[in-house]
Design a protein around this motif. Structure first.
Motif, PDB file in Angstrom:
ATOM      1  N   ASP A   8       0.863  -1.258   0.111  1.00  0.00           N
ATOM      2  CA  ASP A   8      -0.060   0.183  -0.084  1.00  0.00           C
ATOM      3  C   ASP A   8       0.663   1.334   0.152  1.00  0.00           C
ATOM      4  N   ALA A   9       1.844   1.357   0.840  1.00  0.00           N
ATOM      5  CA  ALA A   9       2.721   2.497   0.850  1.00  0.00           C
ATOM      6  C   ALA A   9       3.413   2.700  -0.417  1.00  0.00           C
ATOM      7  N   SER A  10       3.765   1.537  -1.092  1.00  0.00           N
ATOM      8  CA  SER A  10       4.528   1.674  -2.551  1.00  0.00           C
ATOM      9  C   SER A  10       3.594   2.285  -3.394  1.00  0.00           C
ATOM     10  N   GLY A  14       4.661   5.716  -4.561  1.00  0.00           N
ATOM     11  CA  GLY A  14       5.499   5.758  -5.687  1.00  0.00           C
ATOM     12  C   GLY A  14       6.914   5.098  -5.522  1.00  0.00           C
ATOM     13  N   ILE A  15       7.410   4.419  -4.820  1.00  0.00           N
ATOM     14  CA  ILE A  15       8.675   3.823  -4.575  1.00  0.00           C
ATOM     15  C   ILE A  15       8.652   2.379  -4.611  1.00  0.00           C
ATOM     16  N   SER A  16       9.704   1.786  -4.762  1.00  0.00           N
ATOM     17  CA  SER A  16       9.481   0.319  -4.630  1.00  0.00           C
ATOM     18  C   SER A  16       9.561  -0.436  -3.138  1.00  0.00           C
ATOM     19  N   ARG A  17       8.681  -1.539  -3.371  1.00  0.00           N
ATOM     20  CA  ARG A  17       8.340  -2.406  -1.910  1.00  0.00           C
ATOM     21  C   ARG A  17       9.991  -2.480  -1.197  1.00  0.00           C
ATOM     22  N   ILE A  20      11.059   0.415   0.707  1.00  0.00           N
ATOM     23  CA  ILE A  20      10.178   0.834   1.861  1.00  0.00           C
ATOM     24  C   ILE A  20      10.766  -0.164   2.879  1.00  0.00           C
ATOM     25  N   GLN A  21      11.178  -1.385   2.598  1.00  0.00           N
ATOM     26  CA  GLN A  21      11.802  -2.216   3.534  1.00  0.00           C
ATOM     27  C   GLN A  21      12.995  -1.889   4.047  1.00  0.00           C
ATOM     28  N   LYS A  47       6.141   9.998   3.698  1.00  0.00           N
ATOM     29  CA  LYS A  47       7.160   9.490   3.117  1.00  0.00           C
ATOM     30  C   LYS A  47       8.390  10.360   3.409  1.00  0.00           C
ATOM     31  N   PRO A  48       9.444   9.478   3.749  1.00  0.00           N
ATOM     32  CA  PRO A  48      10.835   9.989   4.102  1.00  0.00           C
ATOM     33  C   PRO A  48      11.469  10.777   2.983  1.00  0.00           C
TER      34      PRO A  48
END
Length: 65
Positions: A8-10, A14-17, A20-21, A47-48
Motif C-alpha cells: 500500500d505504501a509503495s 511511488g517507490i518500490s516495496r 520501503i523495507q 514519505k521520508p
C-alpha cells in the motif's frame, strides 16, 4: 491506529516495496512496526526524504573513481 502494508505504501508513495523495507529497517519511517516478517506502517506516516547521495561525491573518504 490504522496501518498499511508495504505494498500500500509503495503505491501511495511511488517507490518500490524493497526500498520501503530498507527504510523501515533503518528506522526512517516513524511508527513502523514489524510483526514477524511483515511491516505495519501507520496510515498517516509521511514519505521520508531521499537521503541517498545524488551529487556523486562521497561524504567520507577520498575515493577517486
Amino acid at each position: 491506529m490504522d496501518y498499511m502494508t508495504i505494498s500500500d505504501a509503495s503505491e501511495r508513495w511511488g517507490i518500490s516495496r524493497r526500498r520501503i523495507q530498507v527504510l523501515c529497517t533503518e528506522g526512517r519511517i516513524e511508527g513502523a512496526v514489524k510483526f514477524g516478517r511483515q511491516w505495519a506502517i501507520p496510515e498517516n506516516a509521511n514519505k521520508p526524504s531521499d537521503a541517498r547521495i545524488k551529487t556523486g561525491k562521497y561524504i567520507k573518504g577520498d575515493i577517486d573513481l
